[in-house]
Structure formats: C-alpha cells, structure tokens
Design an enzyme around this catalytic site. Structure first.
Site, PDB file in Angstrom:
ATOM      1  N   SER A 424       0.844  -1.200   0.000  1.00  0.00           N
ATOM      2  CA  SER A 424       0.000   0.000   0.000  1.00  0.00           C
ATOM      3  C   SER A 424       0.882   1.254   0.000  1.00  0.00           C
ATOM      4  O   SER A 424       1.951   1.256   0.608  1.00  0.00           O
ATOM      5  CB  SER A 424      -0.851  -0.031   1.273  1.00  0.00           C
ATOM      6  OG  SER A 424      -1.957   0.803   1.148  1.00  0.00           O
ATOM      7  N   TYR A 583      -7.609  14.822   1.493  1.00  0.00           N
ATOM      8  CA  TYR A 583      -6.771  15.636   0.609  1.00  0.00           C
ATOM      9  C   TYR A 583      -7.665  16.328  -0.429  1.00  0.00           C
ATOM     10  O   TYR A 583      -8.893  16.245  -0.340  1.00  0.00           O
ATOM     11  CB  TYR A 583      -5.671  14.767  -0.025  1.00  0.00           C
ATOM     12  CG  TYR A 583      -4.739  14.210   1.035  1.00  0.00           C
ATOM     13  CD1 TYR A 583      -4.065  15.071   1.906  1.00  0.00           C
ATOM     14  CD2 TYR A 583      -4.571  12.842   1.210  1.00  0.00           C
ATOM     15  CE1 TYR A 583      -3.232  14.579   2.906  1.00  0.00           C
ATOM     16  CE2 TYR A 583      -3.742  12.336   2.211  1.00  0.00           C
ATOM     17  CZ  TYR A 583      -3.073  13.214   3.063  1.00  0.00           C
ATOM     18  OH  TYR A 583      -2.268  12.732   4.056  1.00  0.00           O
ATOM     19  N   ARG A 631      -8.427   5.752  -5.001  1.00  0.00           N
ATOM     20  CA  ARG A 631      -8.540   5.484  -3.556  1.00  0.00           C
ATOM     21  C   ARG A 631      -9.585   6.428  -2.962  1.00  0.00           C
ATOM     22  O   ARG A 631      -9.520   7.645  -3.148  1.00  0.00           O
ATOM     23  CB  ARG A 631      -7.193   5.653  -2.858  1.00  0.00           C
ATOM     24  CG  ARG A 631      -7.295   5.314  -1.377  1.00  0.00           C
ATOM     25  CD  ARG A 631      -5.945   5.172  -0.695  1.00  0.00           C
ATOM     26  NE  ARG A 631      -5.553   3.774  -0.623  1.00  0.00           N
ATOM     27  CZ  ARG A 631      -4.810   3.246   0.363  1.00  0.00           C
ATOM     28  NH1 ARG A 631      -4.373   3.997   1.339  1.00  0.00           N
ATOM     29  NH2 ARG A 631      -4.486   1.978   0.355  1.00  0.00           N
ATOM     30  N   ARG A 725       1.443  -1.163   6.943  1.00  0.00           N
ATOM     31  CA  ARG A 725       2.410  -1.208   8.053  1.00  0.00           C
ATOM     32  C   ARG A 725       3.165  -2.520   8.179  1.00  0.00           C
ATOM     33  O   ARG A 725       4.381  -2.486   8.451  1.00  0.00           O
ATOM     34  CB  ARG A 725       1.712  -0.828   9.361  1.00  0.00           C
ATOM     35  CG  ARG A 725       1.387   0.667   9.421  1.00  0.00           C
ATOM     36  CD  ARG A 725       0.360   0.974  10.469  1.00  0.00           C
ATOM     37  NE  ARG A 725      -0.891   0.308  10.190  1.00  0.00           N
ATOM     38  CZ  ARG A 725      -1.947   0.318  11.010  1.00  0.00           C
ATOM     39  NH1 ARG A 725      -1.875   0.959  12.161  1.00  0.00           N
ATOM     40  NH2 ARG A 725      -3.058  -0.301  10.677  1.00  0.00           N
TER      41      ARG A 725
END
Ligand SMILES: Cc1cc2nc3c(=O)[nH]c(=O)nc-3n(C[C@H](O)[C@H](O)[C@H](O)COP(=O)(O)OP(=O)(O)OC[C@H]3O[C@@H](n4cnc5c(N)ncnc54)[C@H](O)[C@@H]3O)c2cc1C
Ligand SMILES: Cc1cc2nc3c(=O)[nH]c(=O)nc-3n(C[C@H](O)[C@H](O)[C@H](O)COP(=O)(O)O)c2cc1C
Length: 775
Positions: A424, A583, A631, A725
C-alpha cells in the site's frame, strides 16, 4: 440476602440456581408471567465453551442438559438447485422448553422459590429485596422504567423473521435460500430434539410487503412458508408456538446496547441481565450463551467480593465491567453476520456461484477464517481452493494442490499480477524538492523483492503546492521523472513485481511539518498557500485554504495530466488517483469539507464533478492497456459525512469513467472522526462496493496475515489486498507469510534462496519447541 429475578428465562433461572447453590441461606425467587410449560420459541444452539463453564459451575445442570443435547457437525447450503455440505462445525442444540424445564427442576431442587403466572408491573412490588435481577427479556419493563439511567439504545433492524418449528429431522444446520418474483427468502434450520427442528424464515421488509405478508394472519403466513420451502420440507408441516402473538408473528430484530446496567431504587439494587441488557442476532446463535455467561459472571463476582449486602454495589460494577467486553465482542461478530443476511439478496445471491456463496456465508462474521475452515473441513476447503484457483486461471499442480486464494494471479486490462498482495502507498516524508533519492530506491527495491505482486511508492504530488510536507515525493519535473525511472527500471529488471504510481494533491492538509518534527503541525516557515473545496482549515490553528476557483481547477487538472504523462513515459504499470483521506479531491467528495453552493457542491453528482474531471483527463492520456484505480475514503466515520452508501455511489461514477479498481480506505477526512478499528475493519466497505457495484476492489486496513488475505480474496470481498504497516516492519512480508502457511510455490529472489529453507526450518523448530516454564 433476598434476591428476586423478574423473568424466568435462561438468565433468571440460571442465576437463581447458581446463587442458591453458592449460598443456601439466600432467599432467591424467580417470578415468571407464563406457566411453567408455556414458552415462546423452539430450539437454541450452544457452543462448547459455554458448556465448559456450565460444567464448572453446576455439573448437575450441565450433565442433564448434555443428556438432552443434539449434536451435529455439518452445515448444508441449499441454493440455486445445489446442496453443498461442509463438516467439523460442532454445534449442540436443545429445545428451549426442555432447557427451561431442566433449569426450573434444578432451581426447585436447590430451594429457589418459583412463582409462575405473575406479571410483574414494577420493581416496587419487592420492597424487601436486596437485589432485583431484571431478567425479563428484550422487552424488559424494568429497563423501560429506568430508561434515563440505563440509557438503552435499541436499533430495530430492517429484516423480518418468523420463528417456526417442523417435525422434519434435519441432520445438518441447514441454510435454504429461495428466490421468488419479488426477491430472496432464507431459512435457518437446525434440529434440537429427536423429532423437531427450528425453522426460522427471514427476508427483507420490501420482499415481505411485496408478498402482502403484513396483511396475513399466522396460518396464512405459515402456509406461505410451507409452499416456498416445500422441496426442503418434503411433505412435513411448519408449526408456530407463538399463538399468543397478534398478527402474522413476523418480527424485526432489535439490537440493544445499554449505557448502564445497574441502579439503586432506594430499597433494592436493580441489575440488567441477559436480553434485557443486550441482544445478539440469531445469525450467530449467542443470545442464550450471553444470558448464561452473565449469570455466571455475576455469581463469580459475589464469590470474589463476598455475599453480603454492602458488597452489592462493587459486585455490580465489576460484573458490568467484565461482561461489557465479551458482550461487545459477540455483538460485533453478530452484527457482521446479521448484516450479511440483510443484504444477501441484493448483494450476493444473484451473482455469486454456490461454491463462493457458501464460503462467503461461512465467513460472514469475519471471525471464522480460512485456516479455521481448514481445521473444520480440510477436504472441503481444498476443493474450494481448487475451484477458486481454476477460476483465476490456474491449473492444479501435478499433486493436485491448488495455491491458496491470495497466491492466485489476477489480471486487469493487460496487467498480470502474480498474486493478490499490494504494498500500500506509504508516505516516507524523506524527499528534498519532491526528488526520489537512494532512500526511496532502497526502500521500494527491498519491498519489490519481498513477494508482493504490486508495489506502490507513496502519494506523489503533482505540483510543489500539492505536497503534504516538504519531504513528500513529487512528479512535476524531469529530474524527478529520471529518478523514478531508475526505481521503476530496478523493479522491472530485478523482480517480477509490478509498480504503480499514486498521484495526489494535499489540498487543505498541505504545508505541514514532517511527522517527526511535529505531528499534525503546520510549517513555521516556508508554508505555501493552500486550496480546497471550501475555505475550512483542517484544525483551528492551521492555515485556512482558499476556495478553489475554476482557474485553480484548470491548473490542477493540467498538473495531474502532466504527472500522468510523465508516469506513462517512466513505465509505471498502473496508476492510482488519491481521492481519500481529506486531501484535495476527497475534500470535494465529503459534505463535511465541501460547503460549495455552485455546481461542485451539494449532490453526489456535483461533489464528484471535479474529482471525475481530473480522473477522466488522466485516463485520456494513460495507456488503454494499463489499469487505473481510485482510492476513496469509503466512510468518514462522522455524523453528516460520507457513509459506505455514498462511497458506493461515487464508485459507480468512477467505474463509469473508466476506473478498473476502487481502493477502499476510510477516514482522515476530518480531525474528529471516530473510526471503529479492528482486524480487517475496512473490508466490509470493499465487500459492499465490489458486490453491489460490480467493480474490482482493493481491501486495505489491518489485514496483517495470510489468513486474513486468504479469507478476503476467497470470499470475494476484494480482488486485491493492500498491506501497509506490516510491510514497513518486514519488507519480505509475503515471502514470510507464504512460508508460515506452508505454501512452497512462492518464488524467492535467486540471491536469497539459500535463506529460504533455513527460514522454514526455524519456523518448524519454533512451532515444535517445548514451552519453557517461567522461573
Ligand atoms: C428467532 C430467535 C432465535 C434464537 N435462536 C437462538 C439460538 O439459537 N441460540 C441462542 O443462544 N439464542 C437464541 N435466541 C435468543 C435467545 O432466545 C435469548 O437471547 C435468550 O432467551 C435470552 O435469555 P433471557 O433469560 O435474557 O430472556 P428470555 O429468554 O426472553 O426470558 C425472559 C423471561 O421473562 C419473562 N417476563 C418478561 N416480562 C415479565 C414480567 N413483566 N413479569 C414476569 N415475567 C416476565 C418472559 O415471559 C420470559 O420467560 C433466539 C432468539 C430469537 C428471537
Ligand atoms: C507511514 C504511513 C504513510 C502512509 N501514506 C499513505 C499515502 O501516501 N497514500 C495513501 O493512500 N495512504 C497512505 N497511508 C495509508 C496506508 O496506505 C494504509 O491505507 C493504512 O496504513 C492501513 O493499512 P495497514 O493497516 O496495512 O497499515 C499511509 C500509512 C502509513 C502507516
């Protein structure tokens, strides 16, 4: 102590007998409005874990219940003319009447006073009681009386169901799905004694009304169900034992959560237990288990603190604290399972093939995973893995073994991915003037060698003022393009991974410090002016952005197009438009951040207008053979914000504009969002979008092991899994996960091959190592 249990269901009776057993000098009574043998309902199912604690607390009751149990292992799906069966599920069922009679007998044996046919109106009727258990079920009068203290939140669910019985003996927990001219019905069927099975019929409110069932009486609606499920009933009848209910006896399930569970009424402590405190949908059959576990926990707390009156407040507080955690866990799983049955008609039943439908149903609560299914029924799971692999275009290996679902290939446009795992995009905040350097080459290079099929570097900004921080990557000049080319060429030359580019613009979340110099802090010096859908700062002390004008839009579209052209020349394999996380483009999509009253604000169509314009302009210059994804924040996790419903509408628009995949993230749109985290917590949004909009999706968020990814891909909840992560912690995450689940066909970089066998040996050794006792 004087204890009164209002309501003689499983909660009241079991608590009464446990307390009397632990402390025979207590005076314990159960007051029940029905007669001893009147009871609503048919059979209930139990888990092994509940039986284990019942054995511990009162072996006599447990033994009698176990004698009366019917045990079965199989689940059978009846769907689209097929019957599919899996084994190893281990259920026990018992008639509700039978169980209550066992509990009543045991109460009498121990000296509990049982008072039947007394309808309690108020707790005032028991002024001498020290403790009043409100075990009066889901429609509890006591809970209503003290509603301002218990603060119940009852959410009525949309589906309709009727709880019936039949004298046909079913030898598996059977789920039968039938389509009518108006939609789907499902029956949940399980045997609970030698001659009777529970038969719950469920459908949506629309289908219920379309058939006019709301106007039917009980006999008519039973006749309707008998006709609908005639093939499965095989000549047997359906029966109701809810004759006391008016109308058709169809119900809506109410999901109940209470803010507090106990209250002192001036004379007695009143405490909620069982269905009067919380409910869990019958789709995971845990209501009786929760009631029994409540009774056990309250008794246990008395045993810990003491059975004296002054101990009661502390005991009730401890009971509530412990039970809340377990109840929340079960309610979570029940919610997923319940929602699956609420949407099954519109989302899965018409489109999924029976094999995948079965897999999706078995994993509906997200608690049963792929490896868990293997433990239950290895033969069935291996058969399903073969079925899935063949559909993904893989021929089984000579030994017949098929790759696990996450290791099957995926093709979108001309792009062929070797497996379903994506690294990702993750901002590293380590660039100068947007330029990728040795750090980025090594960082991305290492992950490209780690086994994932597709690697994304971080959100790359289309202009200097599109950056989140001064450390963000950019693609607005040739120098940056040349540096990216070095990275892309490395990935293509040295690995079999593909590499995608995520382009974005920070909007109102720009001009901030890199996280290690101040998390969520605006720049002290060198900040650039910000733009957004509306002039709202992200945090009160942040710069207020300027509302974008049409000229600003033209410039931003041109920046995205130029960056797309550069990405094309560099040779990226895929392109993602970042329209999530608050964003710039996300600020248009969310009503929380878009307050415009022109054609770019208001309706879904207006809010999506500018993001779609950017997308279409990029698609026009991006090669037709290469895929594009978008996304989205598929949930704003804030009142008044976008929900998965809104995200599905936007997904359909992007699909229509040429998006091949929707990358289903969530949140980060506003600072005070309230996401509910948990493993795979965003996957339900991907499931919804993929199966309702019929577009491929990427699931992301707390997907942290192969078992998660396998169950997501196998159930058709996503086409790809993006893992973030875990890839920071371990660049070779996919190589390692393959080894952990024993998949030996995952290629390793040739330079690293000598480490592979040693890694596998170490795993085997660790798994078989004796547990060393702590000194
Ligand atoms: C369709 C359906 C299927 C289910 N299937 C399962 C399953 O498979 N497995 C499972 O574990 N659970 C199942 N349940 C849930 C289960 O029945 C309940 O969760 C469980 O019975 C809760 O126990 P309880 O003692 O808290 O409440 P209840 O069993 O509801 O008992 C409450 C009692 O209080 C009495 N009462 C109410 N008000 C008063 C009053 N004012 N005065 C005197 N008495 C009163 C009622 O008559 C009743 O006997 C199902 C529920 C439904 C609706
Ligand atoms: C350090 C870091 C940086 C991130 N940067 C980006 C980014 O540039 N673009 C993006 O879309 N998501 C970004 N994310 C979100 C991740 O892509 C991912 O959606 C999220 O971390 C959840 O996945 P995980 O549970 O596997 O970590 C970032 C996450 C982390 C931890």
């Amino acid at each position: 102590m004087r204890i009164v249990c209002i309501g003689g269901g499983p909660a009241g009776l079991y608590f009464a007998l446990l307390m009397k057993k632990q402390h025979p000098t207590h005076h314990v009574s159960v007051v029940e409005r029905n007669r001893p043998f009147d009871t609503f309902g048919w059979g209930v199912v139990f888990s092994d874990a509940t039986m284990q604690s019942m054995r511990q607390w009162d072996p006599e009751t447990a033994a009698t219940i176990e004698d009366a149990f019917n045990h079965w292992d199989d689940i059978e799906l009846v769907f689209k003319g097929r019957k599919i069966r899996t084994s190893g599920h281990g259920f026990v069922g018992i008639g509700r009447k039978k169980m209550l009679n066992i509990l009543q007998d045991r109460c009498l044996e121990l000296g509990v006073e049982l008072l039947f046919e007394r309808d309690v109106i108020s707790d005032d009727e028991f002024p001498d009681a020290d403790l009043i258990i409100s075990s009066d079920g889901v429609n509890s009068r006591m809970r209503s009386k003290y509603a301002d203290i218990f603060r119940p939140d009852m959410q009525m669910r949309p589906n309709r169901y009727i709880w019936l019985g039949t004298d046909k003996r079913f030898d598996a927990f059977t789920f039968d799905f039938r389509r009518t001219e108006h939609g789907w019905f499902q029956a949940h069927i399980y045997r609970f004694d030698d001659s009777t099975s529970t038969f719950i019929v469920e459908t949506t409110d629309e289908v219920f009304r379309a058939h006019g069932i709301d106007a039917m009486d009980q006999d008519q609606s039973i006749a309707f169900c008998e006709k609908l499920f005639a093939e499965t009933l095989d000549g047997h009848r359906l029966m109701s034992n809810a004759r006391h209910m008016r109308g058709s006896a169809w119900l809506n399930f109410g999901r109940l959560i209470c803010q507090r569970w106990s209250h002192f009424n001036g004379n007695s402590h009143v405490v909620l237990m069982g269905d009067s405190a919380h409910t869990a949908h019958f789709a995971i059959g845990s209501g009786t288990k929760l009631a029994i576990d409540d009774a056990i926990e309250l008794t246990r707390q008395f045993d810990i603190a003491g059975h004296d009156k002054p101990d009661i407040p502390a005991v009730l507080a401890a009971y509530e604290e412990v039970r809340r955690v377990d109840v929340a866990r079960i309610q979570n799983a029940a919610r997923n399972a319940m929602e699956w049955f609420e949407v099954v008609g519109e989302r899965y039943a018409d489109t999924l093939e029976p094999e995948q439908f079965m897999y999706s149903m078995l994993t509906r609560s997200q608690r049963i995973s792929h490896e868990n299914l293997r433990l239950r029924d290895k033969t069935w799971l291996e058969g399903y893995e073969r079925w899935f692999a063949e559909r993904a275009g893989v021929s089984p290996a000579p030994n017949g073994a098929a790759p696990p679902p996450m290791f099957t290939p995926f093709k979108v446009r001309d792009l062929k991915l070797a497996n379903r795992i994506v690294v990702s995009p993750m901002a590293m905040y380590s660039a100068t003037d947007g330029l990728p350097d040795d750090f980025h080459l090594v960082h991305i290079g290492a992950r490209a060698m780690g086994g994932a099929a597709l690697i994304f570097p971080e959100m790359t900004c289309v202009s200097p003022d599109a950056r989140i921080t001064p450390g963000c990557l950019g693609l607005w000049n040739d120098e940056q393009a040349n540096a990216f080319k070095r990275m892309v060429d490395f990935v293509h030359r040295e690995t079999s991974a593909k590499i995608g580019m995520q382009l974005g613009h920070a909007g109102r979340k720009g001009a901030t410090k890199v996280p290690w110099e101040g998390d969520d802090e605006p720049l002290d010096d060198g900040a650039w002016p910000l733009i957004s859908a509306s002039a709202l700062p992200y945090l009160p002390h942040w710069q207020t952005p300027r509302t974008m004008t049409r000229d600003d839009m033209d410039r931003v579209v041109a920046d995205f197009v130029r960056a797309t052209e550069r990405a094309r020349h560099i040779g990226f394999d895929m392109l993602e438009l970042h329209a999530a996380h608050g964003y710039l483009l996300s600020s248009f999509l969310s009503p929380l951040t878009n307050r415009r009253d022109d054609e770019y604000g208001g309706s879904h169509e207006n809010r999506a207008r500018f993001p779609l314009e950017v997308f279409r302009a990029m698609r026009a210059v991006w090669p037709a053979g290469k895929p594009m994804s978008v996304r989205l924040s598929t949930h704003d996790w804030r009142d008044g914000g976008n929900t998965p419903e809104d995200a599905a509408i936007f997904s359909a628009m992007f699909k229509e504009a040429g998006a091949d995949l929707i990358d289903c993230s969530s949140g980060q749109v506003v600072d005070d969002d309230q996401p509910v985290y948990g493993r795979m917590y965003q996957t339900p949004f991907s499931d919804k979008i993929r199966n309702e909009i019929d577009v491929s999706t990427i699931a992301v968020g707390a997907i942290s092991e192969a078992d998660h990814a396998n169950s997501i891909i196998a159930a058709g909840r996503a086409d790809l899994c993006a893992i973030a992560r875990p890839h920071l912690a371990d660049p070779s995450f996919v190589l390692h996960e393959a080894a952990k689940i024993g998949y030996d066909q995952q290629p390793w970089p040739k330079q690293y091959l000598s480490a592979r066998q040693q890694y596998i040996n170490n795993l085997t050794r660790a798994a078989s190592a004796p547990v060393v006792a702590k000194p």
